[in-house]
Motif scaffolding. Structure first.
Motif, short mmCIF file in Angstrom:
data_model
loop_
_atom_site.label_atom_id
_atom_site.label_comp_id
_atom_site.label_asym_id
_atom_site.label_seq_id
_atom_site.Cartn_x
_atom_site.Cartn_y
_atom_site.Cartn_z
N GLU A 81 29.82 12.96 -5.77
CA GLU A 81 29.25 12.79 -6.30
C GLU A 81 27.84 13.91 -6.21
OE1 GLU A 81 26.81 9.53 -3.59
OE2 GLU A 81 28.31 8.36 -4.43
N GLU A 82 27.40 14.69 -5.88
CA GLU A 82 26.36 15.98 -5.82
C GLU A 82 26.35 17.05 -6.50
OE1 GLU A 82 25.18 16.50 -1.89
OE2 GLU A 82 24.44 14.61 -1.89
N ASP A 123 24.61 16.89 -10.47
CA ASP A 123 23.74 16.36 -10.30
C ASP A 123 22.67 15.73 -10.39
OD1 ASP A 123 23.03 13.66 -10.40
OD2 ASP A 123 24.13 12.28 -9.83
#
Length: 196
Positions: A81-82, A123
């Motif tokens: 995600e990051e 992100d």
């Protein structure tokens, strides 16, 4: 060579496990590139909009979700995600010593080896920037200072405009002491009272 030493060190390694308690659980991915001569540790600078650790250097990671099947799942999901790291590109070596953050999280660092040429994309809602620090840079130098906060004592490094300190620096210091016989000053406060 230094990466091989780290991976082989896991053969007989038993990480520190803290006793079950009501702390929220989190995990981070200590991702190291597989470059044969200059493996690098992947670090991030967290966005100033984040609720915790805003504007601080950290490993990719975060709070464990109900859907996660343990710390490894959490670390891989959060890194995806990051920083856009595909979990299939991570050779998970294992979990390292658990620590407790000042925000009351029980944090499990997960060591993984990733391709040196992997492309990472931050992100922007969570991560301001991604950077790499050669593992050899930590081994060949010494911390710029040793921080003391109550019962916590740990290293602080300055690298190309980034300040690596707090829990992230503590986890790096523990890894260097455990697998490379470094002699970095560390104190974890009253953590011995939580040992499982």
């Amino acid at each position: 060579m230094i990466l091989k030493q780290l991976v082989e060190g896991f053969t007989d390694y038993r990480p520190r496990i803290l006793a079950p308690n009501d702390l929220a659980k989190a995990a981070v991915l200590v991702a190291i590139t597989d470059h044969p001569s200059t493996p690098e540790i992947i670090l991030t600078l967290r966005s100033k909009q984040m609720p915790t650790h805003k504007g601080e250097v950290a490993f990719p990671g975060g709070k464990m979700d109900d859907r996660d099947n343990g710390a490894i799942d959490t670390a891989l999901r959060e890194a995806h995600e990051e920083v856009g790291l595909d979990p299939v590109q991570v050779d998970v070596i294992g979990e390292m010593d658990q620590v407790v953050s000042r925000y009351g999280f029980l944090v499990t660092p997960v060591l993984g080896v990733i391709p040196h040429q992997v492309e990472l994309v931050a992100d922007p809602r969570e991560i301001q920037s991604i950077f790499r620090v050669p593992l050899r840079w930590f081994l060949d130098g010494t911390p710029d200072q040793i921080d003391q906060f109550g019962g916590f004592r740990g290293p602080r490094w300055h690298f190309e405009g980034y300040t690596i300190w707090g829990l992230t620096a503590m986890m790096i210091g523990e890894m260097l002491n455990q697998f490379y016989d470094a002699d970095i000053e560390l104190a974890l406060g009253h953590i011995e009272e939580m040992l499982a």
